[in-house]
Scaffold this motif. Structure first.
Motif, PDB file in Angstrom:
ATOM      1  N   ALA A 122     -13.513  15.131  12.126  1.00 21.58           N
ATOM      2  CA  ALA A 122     -14.509  15.899  11.886  1.00 21.58           C
ATOM      3  C   ALA A 122     -14.234  17.133  11.550  1.00 21.58           C
ATOM      4  O   ALA A 122     -14.549  17.866  10.504  1.00 21.58           O
ATOM      5  N   LEU A 123     -13.519  17.729  12.545  1.00 19.46           N
ATOM      6  CA  LEU A 123     -12.834  19.288  12.330  1.00 19.46           C
ATOM      7  C   LEU A 123     -11.925  19.404  10.998  1.00 19.46           C
ATOM      8  O   LEU A 123     -12.230  20.115  10.225  1.00 19.46           O
ATOM      9  N   LEU A 124     -11.084  18.435  11.023  1.00 19.27           N
ATOM     10  CA  LEU A 124     -10.277  18.440   9.739  1.00 19.27           C
ATOM     11  C   LEU A 124     -10.846  18.147   8.336  1.00 19.27           C
ATOM     12  O   LEU A 124     -10.620  18.836   7.354  1.00 19.27           O
ATOM     13  N   LEU A 125     -12.028  17.267   8.491  1.00 16.93           N
ATOM     14  CA  LEU A 125     -12.753  17.110   7.510  1.00 16.93           C
ATOM     15  C   LEU A 125     -13.421  18.259   6.711  1.00 16.93           C
ATOM     16  O   LEU A 125     -13.435  18.639   5.652  1.00 16.93           O
ATOM     17  N   ALA A 126     -13.986  19.051   7.760  1.00 16.16           N
ATOM     18  CA  ALA A 126     -14.549  20.430   7.395  1.00 16.16           C
ATOM     19  C   ALA A 126     -13.603  21.410   6.979  1.00 16.16           C
ATOM     20  O   ALA A 126     -13.868  21.991   6.068  1.00 16.16           O
ATOM     21  N   LEU A 127     -12.299  21.351   7.486  1.00 19.83           N
ATOM     22  CA  LEU A 127     -11.375  22.242   7.202  1.00 19.83           C
ATOM     23  C   LEU A 127     -10.914  22.084   5.671  1.00 19.83           C
ATOM     24  O   LEU A 127     -10.508  22.987   4.932  1.00 19.83           O
ATOM     25  N   ALA A 128     -10.905  20.903   5.262  1.00 22.67           N
ATOM     26  CA  ALA A 128     -10.673  20.265   3.853  1.00 22.67           C
ATOM     27  C   ALA A 128     -11.592  20.653   2.889  1.00 22.67           C
ATOM     28  O   ALA A 128     -11.268  20.572   1.935  1.00 22.67           O
ATOM     29  N   GLY A 129     -12.781  21.014   3.302  1.00 21.45           N
ATOM     30  CA  GLY A 129     -13.775  21.458   2.311  1.00 21.45           C
ATOM     31  C   GLY A 129     -14.442  20.606   1.392  1.00 21.45           C
ATOM     32  O   GLY A 129     -14.246  20.720   0.137  1.00 21.45           O
ATOM     33  N   PRO A 130     -14.987  19.374   1.955  1.00 19.44           N
ATOM     34  CA  PRO A 130     -15.647  18.441   1.098  1.00 19.44           C
ATOM     35  C   PRO A 130     -16.872  19.336   0.106  1.00 19.44           C
ATOM     36  O   PRO A 130     -17.582  20.104   0.704  1.00 19.44           O
TER      37      PRO A 130
END
Length: 328
Positions: A77-85
């Motif tokens: 989830a942290l990586l998903l947030a960093l990816a900037g959806p």
């Protein structure tokens, strides 16, 4: 252009920085190639059957699964947030109308009178003015709007701005007494005109609201009205209160609706009479018709960020992982 925007909006939501997702297997690589962890505890381990009997086999299994999965959920989830959806939305944009609007509002002591009915309840004049004027300003997207308040003297409470929300908040924060308790109508109108004199907008408007008679100031209201006409500024006036000089009232607290009407007519504006909250709402609608705000606004595709959702999930999963780690 509209067809292009429609096709863009039909696309799958994207990421601002998708490369962050490539870090997903990093924990596996660390487990596979990193140094093996030493035994963290030398305490004697109880047999599994004894542990399951003491805590309950199902609860123990669920805790172990949660302790294993929660860190992975937090990481992903942290990586998903960093990816900037983010996703594209069809957002309206109000173009500048080419109109500057200055509200000049009476804050004399008589505005504290509680003789209005607003939405079925007794209300002070100032409270009704705050609510209706703030709603009016919030509907002026595309206009440059400012606020002048007056009592004994006048001052600019909000400089003309396209940020109508900031001006609306200034209206909602108006306080009786900050400009004195008398009624300098001419000073309030004069200050609004001075601010508009610096404007290069093709259309310039003053909305002047008062509930009394001009009792202060160095200039007569009629002289200020003549200046407005010379400048090409329309002045719409609002005479507020249940009693009015033009309706035969001799009460010293009656509003001078005659002078306010003269100001409006001399400048090419409209004069309104407000006796209660419902009249105020009607004036709001009439002013919108006289000075329409842009409605045929172009629409553009704008990104809406979605990263707070996975970021919140990551935080919750991390907290759960810590809690389960302590429990087990």
């Amino acid at each position: 252009m509209d067809e292009l925007i429609a096709r863009m909006l039909d696309a799958t939501p994207g990421f601002a920085d998708p490369w962050a997702l490539l870090l997903a297997p990093l924990p596996l690589l660390m487990l596979r190639y990193g140094p093996r962890a030493r035994a963290a505890s030398a305490a004697m381990a109880a047999p599994e059957s004894v542990s399951a009997m003491s805590r309950g086999a199902e609860a123990a299994l669920a805790a172990r699964m949660g302790a294993t999965l929660a860190p992975w959920v937090a990481w992903l989830a942290l990586l998903l947030a960093l990816a900037g959806p983010r996703t594209l939305e069809n957002a309206p944009v109000a173009p500048p109308s080419g109109r500057d609007v200055l509200l000049a509002i009476d804050l004399s002591g008589s505005m504290e009178r509680q003789d209005f009915v607003y939405r079925g309840a007794q209300a002070r004049r100032i409270d009704v003015t705050r609510r209706v004027a703030a709603d009016f300003v919030r509907g002026r997207a595309g206009d440059r709007v400012g606020l002048v308040v007056f009592g004994d003297h006048a001052f600019v409470a909000a400089a003309p701005s396209f940020d109508v929300e900031a001006v609306a908040q200034a209206l909602e924060g108006m306080t009786i007494g900050v400009a004195g308790r008398s009624t300098a109508i001419s000073d309030g109108l004069g200050l609004a005109l001075r601010r508009l004199d610096r404007s290069d907008a093709p259309s310039r408007v003053v909305i002047l609201l008062s509930d009394g008679t001009n009792t202060a100031g160095m200039v007569r209201p009629q002289e200020a009205a003549a200046l407005a006409a010379e400048m090409g500024v329309r002045v719409h006036t609002i005479a507020l209160g249940p009693l009015a000089r033009g309706e035969g009232s001799q009460d010293r607290n009656a509003v001078d609706d005659v002078t306010l009407a003269q100001i409006a007519h001399a400048s090419g504006g409209a004069a309104f009479r407000v006796r209660d909250g419902e009249d105020f709402r009607a004036v709001d609608a009439a002013l919108d018709a006289l000075e329409p705000s842009p409605t045929d606004a172009p629409r553009i595709a704008a990104w809406r960020d979605l990263w707070p959702w996975p970021a919140a999930l990551s935080l919750l999963a991390a907290a759960l992982s810590l809690a389960l780690g302590r429990a087990t």
